[in-house]
Design a protein around this motif. Structure first.
Motif, PDB file in Angstrom:
ATOM      1  N   ASP B 262       0.886  -1.256  -0.074  1.00 47.29           N
ATOM      2  CA  ASP B 262      -0.077  -0.132  -0.058  1.00 47.29           C
ATOM      3  C   ASP B 262       0.902   1.292  -0.133  1.00 47.29           C
ATOM      4  O   ASP B 262       0.519   2.307   0.212  1.00 47.29           O
ATOM      5  N   ARG B 263       2.055   1.043  -0.204  1.00 41.18           N
ATOM      6  CA  ARG B 263       3.103   2.299  -0.036  1.00 41.18           C
ATOM      7  C   ARG B 263       4.179   2.101  -0.723  1.00 41.18           C
ATOM      8  O   ARG B 263       4.669   1.108  -1.287  1.00 41.18           O
ATOM      9  N   LEU B 264       4.704   3.291  -1.235  1.00 41.22           N
ATOM     10  CA  LEU B 264       6.214   3.389  -1.731  1.00 41.22           C
ATOM     11  C   LEU B 264       7.105   4.222  -0.815  1.00 41.22           C
ATOM     12  O   LEU B 264       6.664   5.078  -0.157  1.00 41.22           O
ATOM     13  N   LEU B 265       8.125   3.423  -0.454  1.00 36.90           N
ATOM     14  CA  LEU B 265       9.132   4.243   0.417  1.00 36.90           C
ATOM     15  C   LEU B 265      10.435   4.805  -0.448  1.00 36.90           C
ATOM     16  O   LEU B 265      11.024   3.952  -1.051  1.00 36.90           O
ATOM     17  N   LEU B 266      10.498   6.141  -0.206  1.00 37.08           N
ATOM     18  CA  LEU B 266      11.484   6.838  -1.147  1.00 37.08           C
ATOM     19  C   LEU B 266      12.813   6.842   0.076  1.00 37.08           C
ATOM     20  O   LEU B 266      12.548   7.829   0.820  1.00 37.08           O
ATOM     21  N   TYR B 267      13.906   6.501  -0.176  1.00 38.40           N
ATOM     22  CA  TYR B 267      15.144   6.623   0.634  1.00 38.40           C
ATOM     23  C   TYR B 267      15.770   7.842   0.151  1.00 38.40           C
ATOM     24  O   TYR B 267      16.035   7.960  -0.963  1.00 38.40           O
ATOM     25  N   THR B 268      15.909   8.932   1.100  1.00 40.58           N
ATOM     26  CA  THR B 268      16.553  10.196   0.751  1.00 40.58           C
ATOM     27  C   THR B 268      17.279  10.841   1.714  1.00 40.58           C
ATOM     28  O   THR B 268      17.097  10.723   2.844  1.00 40.58           O
ATOM     29  N   GLN B 269      18.068  11.893   1.232  1.00 45.92           N
ATOM     30  CA  GLN B 269      18.796  12.845   2.439  1.00 45.92           C
ATOM     31  C   GLN B 269      17.913  13.852   2.596  1.00 45.92           C
ATOM     32  O   GLN B 269      18.006  14.410   3.855  1.00 45.92           O
ATOM     33  N   ASP B 270      17.171  14.201   1.800  1.00 46.90           N
ATOM     34  CA  ASP B 270      15.987  15.503   2.060  1.00 46.90           C
ATOM     35  C   ASP B 270      14.630  15.399   1.851  1.00 46.90           C
ATOM     36  O   ASP B 270      14.389  15.133   0.766  1.00 46.90           O
ATOM     37  N   GLY B 271      14.081  14.675   2.803  1.00 48.96           N
ATOM     38  CA  GLY B 271      12.681  14.276   2.556  1.00 48.96           C
ATOM     39  C   GLY B 271      11.641  15.321   1.929  1.00 48.96           C
ATOM     40  O   GLY B 271      10.682  15.121   1.213  1.00 48.96           O
ATOM     41  N   ASP B 272      11.543  16.429   2.682  1.00 52.95           N
ATOM     42  CA  ASP B 272      10.766  17.599   2.120  1.00 52.95           C
ATOM     43  C   ASP B 272      10.882  17.872   0.791  1.00 52.95           C
ATOM     44  O   ASP B 272      10.007  17.885  -0.135  1.00 52.95           O
ATOM     45  N   ASP B 273      12.323  17.830   0.279  1.00 54.11           N
ATOM     46  CA  ASP B 273      12.497  18.331  -1.203  1.00 54.11           C
ATOM     47  C   ASP B 273      12.114  17.173  -1.826  1.00 54.11           C
ATOM     48  O   ASP B 273      11.543  17.425  -2.924  1.00 54.11           O
ATOM     49  N   THR B 274      12.120  15.880  -1.649  1.00 53.39           N
ATOM     50  CA  THR B 274      11.645  14.796  -2.415  1.00 53.39           C
ATOM     51  C   THR B 274      10.310  14.654  -2.464  1.00 53.39           C
ATOM     52  O   THR B 274       9.714  14.471  -3.636  1.00 53.39           O
ATOM     53  N   LEU B 275       9.570  14.819  -1.335  1.00 51.46           N
ATOM     54  CA  LEU B 275       8.202  15.053  -1.400  1.00 51.46           C
ATOM     55  C   LEU B 275       7.866  16.100  -2.401  1.00 51.46           C
ATOM     56  O   LEU B 275       6.804  15.936  -3.011  1.00 51.46           O
ATOM     57  N   GLU B 276       8.227  17.473  -2.637  1.00 46.08           N
ATOM     58  CA  GLU B 276       7.979  18.229  -3.069  1.00 46.08           C
ATOM     59  C   GLU B 276       8.178  17.827  -4.805  1.00 46.08           C
ATOM     60  O   GLU B 276       7.226  18.074  -5.448  1.00 46.08           O
ATOM     61  N   GLN B 277       9.317  17.252  -5.044  1.00 46.94           N
ATOM     62  CA  GLN B 277       9.517  16.663  -6.178  1.00 46.94           C
ATOM     63  C   GLN B 277       8.213  15.515  -6.787  1.00 46.94           C
ATOM     64  O   GLN B 277       7.901  15.804  -7.953  1.00 46.94           O
ATOM     65  N   ALA B 278       8.222  14.867  -5.867  1.00 44.55           N
ATOM     66  CA  ALA B 278       7.059  13.980  -6.203  1.00 44.55           C
ATOM     67  C   ALA B 278       5.880  14.491  -6.591  1.00 44.55           C
ATOM     68  O   ALA B 278       5.144  14.300  -7.481  1.00 44.55           O
ATOM     69  N   HIS B 279       5.360  15.817  -5.959  1.00 48.93           N
ATOM     70  CA  HIS B 279       4.195  16.437  -6.278  1.00 48.93           C
ATOM     71  C   HIS B 279       4.311  16.715  -7.579  1.00 48.93           C
ATOM     72  O   HIS B 279       3.342  16.859  -8.504  1.00 48.93           O
ATOM     73  N   ALA B 280       5.439  17.469  -7.831  1.00 52.65           N
ATOM     74  CA  ALA B 280       5.724  18.290  -9.241  1.00 52.65           C
ATOM     75  C   ALA B 280       5.504  17.417 -10.127  1.00 52.65           C
ATOM     76  O   ALA B 280       5.316  17.566 -11.265  1.00 52.65           O
ATOM     77  N   ALA B 281       5.854  15.906 -10.004  1.00 52.35           N
ATOM     78  CA  ALA B 281       5.990  15.144 -10.913  1.00 52.35           C
ATOM     79  C   ALA B 281       4.618  14.361 -11.210  1.00 52.35           C
ATOM     80  O   ALA B 281       4.532  13.409 -12.243  1.00 52.35           O
ATOM     81  N   GLY B 282       3.600  14.860 -10.533  1.00 56.77           N
ATOM     82  CA  GLY B 282       2.321  14.249 -10.555  1.00 56.77           C
ATOM     83  C   GLY B 282       1.876  13.188  -9.802  1.00 56.77           C
ATOM     84  O   GLY B 282       0.870  12.625 -10.113  1.00 56.77           O
ATOM     85  N   ILE B 283       2.703  12.795  -8.827  1.00 57.11           N
ATOM     86  CA  ILE B 283       2.380  11.623  -8.073  1.00 57.11           C
ATOM     87  C   ILE B 283       1.338  12.107  -6.984  1.00 57.11           C
ATOM     88  O   ILE B 283       1.643  13.152  -6.342  1.00 57.11           O
ATOM     89  N   GLU B 284       0.128  11.506  -6.785  1.00 51.57           N
ATOM     90  CA  GLU B 284      -0.808  11.896  -5.822  1.00 51.57           C
ATOM     91  C   GLU B 284      -1.350  10.708  -4.972  1.00 51.57           C
ATOM     92  O   GLU B 284      -2.266  10.053  -5.260  1.00 51.57           O
ATOM     93  N   PRO B 285      -0.512  10.656  -3.874  1.00 52.76           N
ATOM     94  CA  PRO B 285      -0.661   9.694  -3.005  1.00 52.76           C
ATOM     95  C   PRO B 285      -1.886  10.120  -1.994  1.00 52.76           C
ATOM     96  O   PRO B 285      -2.262  11.262  -1.835  1.00 52.76           O
ATOM     97  N   VAL B 286      -2.407   9.069  -1.238  1.00 48.89           N
ATOM     98  CA  VAL B 286      -3.560   9.381  -0.632  1.00 48.89           C
ATOM     99  C   VAL B 286      -3.118  10.016   0.625  1.00 48.89           C
ATOM    100  O   VAL B 286      -3.964  10.812   1.394  1.00 48.89           O
TER     101      VAL B 286
END
Lengths: 289, 309
Positions: B262-286
Motif C-alpha cells: 500500500d506504500r512507496l518508500l523513498l530513501y533520501t537525504q532530504d525528505g521535504d525536497d523529495t516530497l515536493e518533487q514527487a508532487h511536481a512530477a504528478g504523483i498523488e498519494p492518499v
C-alpha cells in the motif's frame, strides 16, 4: 546498589565477597570435576525446604497411606490370620507386615519427590535451568534434590516407626537403626527415581513409573513370606530393590540381624552412587546443551 | 569481556539432520559497553547468548568470557555473570523476596548477606510492597523486573539479557530501560538481544545484526543507519494496488525505492525536497509522511521483509 556498588567496575573479585563464601574443599575438587560441582548442594536443599511450605499438606497426607494399610491389613486381616512365620519364628501378622510398610513409606516419599516433583521442575518450572545459570553445577542440583527426596522418605519412615512403637510392633533394640537404614533406602530410590525421570517426556510417562512401583509394593514380600512363591518367582522378587529394603527393616524390627544384611544394604549403596552420578551427567546433557 | 572468533554452534536433530544455529561469528565486547544482538527469530541470537552464558558448549571456534574459557571454567565464569533468560523462570513455589534470597544463596553468599541483598534489589525493582507475594500474583512487567533484579544478586560484571522487554507494555518497558541505564552508568557491561529497534537505539552503544547464524552488519546505531539507509524516508500511501502506477516516476527521484502493498518508500537525504518533487512530477498519494530513518529500516533492508518462521 548499596551493598557493593564498586564491584561492577572493579576488575577481579571482591575480596569481602570471597570471605563471605566458603570455598569448596580441596577433597571435593579432587574427586569431582569442577564443571560438575561447586560443592554447594546444600543451597539446593535449602530451596526445597523453603518451597515445601507451599505444599505441606501433600507431604503430610503421604504419611497416612502406609498407616491405613497397616490398620486395614494388620489389624483387620491379621485378626483372621493370627501368626505367620517370620525370620525369628511365628510373629503376629501386623508385626510381620509393618516393617514391609515401613520400607515402603521410605520408598514412597523418595519416589514421589524424585519423579513427579523433579519432572515438573525439569520440564515446566525450569527450576534447574535457573540454578545452572548461576555458579551451581549439575551435581550440586542432583545431590540437593536427591537429598530432599530422601529427607521426605526418612520423615515418613520415622513417623511410621513411631506408629509401630505405639502399636507394640517393635520387638528388638535393633530398631534403633531403622531411621538410618530408611535414609539409605530413600537415598537409593531417590537417586534412581530422579535418573529415570530425566528420561520422561510427558505426564503419561509418570503413570508408567507408578505402574511399576505398585506391583513392586504388593509382591516384594510386604504381605507374606517369600517361600509362598515358586523358585523362579523368588529369584525375580529378589532382584527388586524394595525386597532388600523390606528384608533390612524386617530384620531390624524383629531382631533377626545377620551378616547378610550388609548385602541388602550394598544394593542401596550402589543405587545411590550410581543414581547420583548418572543424574548429574543427564542434567548436564539435558540442560547444558 | 567477551572475545569470540569463528564461534559456531550446531545441533543434531532427531531426524539426523544437523542444524547450524551459529555459523562462525567474530565478536569483541569491551568492558562497560552496552552491546546488542539484533536479528529475526531463528537468527542465532539466543544460541550465541547461551554459549556466552556458559550453559551451552560451542561446537567450534574460540570463545573467552572474562578472560576464561567456558569449556573448562564455566562455573567460575557464571559466578560473575548475570543472566536474564528470554522466558521468566522465577521460582513459583517461593515468594518474591525468597526468590531473590534463594538465588543469591545459589552463588554461595551468607544468609545475612542474601537477605540484605534481596531487600536492596526489591527496592531497585520497585517491588518492596510485593515482597511477600507469591510470584504467580505478579503482572508480566513485575515478573520481568524481578527476573532482572534476580540477575543482579551477585553484582555481575557482565549482564546478559535475552529479549528483556518482549511482551511488556510501554510503561513497563520504560521502567526497565531506566533500570538498565542505571546499571550501565554503574559500569556493568550489558549484552542484550532484541527485535525492538527502538530498544536497540535507546540502549546499545554498538550492535550487530544477525541473520541465518551469521553477523551481517556491525556498528553503532547511527553508523548502521548511515551505512545501510538514508537520512530520511518519504512514505507515500496509496489505495492498495495503485502504487504501481506511480512507481516508474518515483524511482527516478531517488536512488532507492521500496514498493510495499500500500506504500512507496523513498530513501533520501532530504525528505521535504523529495516530497515536493514527487508532487511536481504528478504523483498523488492518499497520504504522505516524511520521517527520519530508523534502525528498523536498516534491519528490514538487511534481513528482508518476508516472515522467517
Amino acid at each position: 546498589m548499596a551493598v557493593s556498588s564498586d564491584r561492577a567496575v572493579e576488575h577481579g573479585v571482591h575480596p569481602l565477597r570471597e570471605k563471605l563464601r566458603p570455598q569448596p574443599g580441596v577433597l571435593v575438587l579432587r574427586i569431582i570435576p569442577l564443571q560438575l560441582s561447586a560443592g554447594r548442594s546444600r543451597v539446593v536443599l535449602e530451596r526445597a525446604l523453603r518451597s515445601s511450605k507451599s505444599f505441606r499438606w501433600t507431604i503430610i497426607s503421604g504419611f497416612f497411606e502406609p498407616v491405613f494399610y497397616l490398620l486395614a491389613m494388620g489389624a483387620g486381616i491379621g485378626a483372621l490370620i493370627g501368626t505367620v512365620d517370620g525370620p525369628t519364628g511365628p510373629v503376629a501378622y501386623a508385626a510381620f507386615i509393618a516393617p514391609g510398610l515401613l520400607a515402603t513409606s521410605a520408598m514412597n516419599g523418595a519416589i514421589f519427590d524424585s519423579t513427579v516433583n523433579v519432572f515438573f521442575k525439569l520440564k515446566y518450572a525450569k527450576t534447574y535451568d535457573a540454578m545452572l545459570a548461576t555458579s551451581l553445577g549439575p551435581m550440586d542440583v542432583a545431590l540437593g534434590e536427591v537429598g530432599w527426596a530422601l529427607g521426605r522418605g526418612a520423615l515418613y519412615a520415622t513417623a511410621f516407626e513411631l506408629v509401630m512403637l505405639a502399636m507394640g510392633l517393635i520387638e528388638s533394640w535393633w530398631a534403633l537403626l531403622v531411621v538410618p537404614v530408611a535414609i539409605l533406602i530413600a537415598l537409593g530410590f531417590a537417586a534412581v527415581g530422579m535418573a529415570v525421570t530425566t528420561y520422561l517426556k510427558t505426564f503419561q510417562h509418570l503413570d508408567w513409573v507408578m505402574t511399576a512401583v505398585m506391583p513392586m509394593f504388593l509382591f516384594s514380600t510386604t504381605f507374606y513370606p517369600i517361600d509362598v512363591y515358586p523358585r523362579g518367582v523368588q529369584i525375580l522378587v529378589q532382584c527388586l530393590p524394595l525386597y532388600h529394603g523390606i528384608e533390612l527393616m524386617r530384620g531390624l524390627t524383629l531382631g533377626a540381624v545377620g551378616i547378610g544384611m550388609l548385602g541388602h544394604a550394598a544394593y542401596f549403596v550402589v543405587m545411590a552412587i550410581g543414581g547420583v552420578l548418572f543424574v548429574s551427567r543427564r542434567l548436564e546433557k539435558l540442560l547444558l546443551t | 569481556m567477551i572475545h569470540a572468533a569463528g564461534l559456531t554452534k550446531s545441533f543434531d536433530t532427531k531426524g539426523g539432520e544437523t542444524v547450524h544455529a551459529v555459523r562462525g561469528i567474530d565478536l569483541d565486547v569491551p568492558r562497560g559497553e552496552a552491546f546488542g544482538f539484533l536479528g529475526p527469530n531463528g537468527a542465532g541470537k539466543s544460541s550465541t547468548m547461551r554459549m556466552i552464558a556458559c550453559v551451552s558448549p560451542r561446537t567450534d571456534g574460540e570463545l573467552s568470557i572474562l578472560g576464561m574459557d567456558p569449556n573448562t571454567q564455566g562455573i567460575a565464569i557464571r559466578d560473575r555473570l548475570g543472566v536474564v533468560p528470554q522466558q521468566d523462570n522465577l521460582d513459583e513455589e517461593l515468594t518474591v523476596r525468597e526468590n531473590l534470597y534463594v538465588y543469591a544463596r545459589y552463588f554461595g553468599f551468607s544468609k545475612t548477606y542474601c537477605w540484605a541483598k534481596a531487600d536492596e534489589l526489591l527496592e531497585f525493582a520497585q517491588l518492596t510492597e510485593k515482597a511477600n507475594a507469591k510470584v504467580t500474583a505478579l503482572s508480566g512487567g513485575m515478573k520481568r523486573r524481578l527476573t532482572i533484579a534476580r540477575s543482579l544478586v551477585n553484582d555481575p560484571e557482565l549482564l546478559l539479557l535475552d529479549e528483556p522487554t518482549t511482551g511488556l507494555d510501554p510503561q513497563a518497558r520504560h521502567v526497565l530501560w531506566d533500570r538498565l541505564f542505571r546499571l550501565k552508568q554503574a559500569g556493568v557491561t550489558l549484552v542484550l538481544t532484541t527485535h525492538y529497534m527502538d530498544e536497540a537505539e535507546q540502549l546499545c552503544d554498538r550492535l550487530v545484526v544477525m541473520d541465518g547464524g551469521q553477523i551481517v552488519a556491525e556498528g553503532s546505531p547511527a553508523q548502521l543507519i548511515a551505512r545501510y539507509s538514508t537520512r530520511e524516508v518519504v512514505e507515500l500511501r496509496f489505495v492498495p494496488g495503485t502504487q504501481h502506477a506511480a512507481e516508474p516516476v518515483a524511482s527516478k527521484l531517488v536512488d532507492r525505492l521500496e514498493v510495499l502493498p500500500d506504500r512507496l518508500l523513498l530513501y533520501t537525504q532530504d525528505g521535504d525536497d523529495t516530497l515536493e518533487q514527487a508532487h511536481a512530477a504528478g504523483i498523488e498519494p492518499v497520504a504522505s509522511l516524511v520521517r527520519r530513518s530508523t534502525l528498523e529500516d536498516v534491519f528490514l533492508r538487511l534481513t528482508g521483509r518476508s516472515l522467517v518462521d
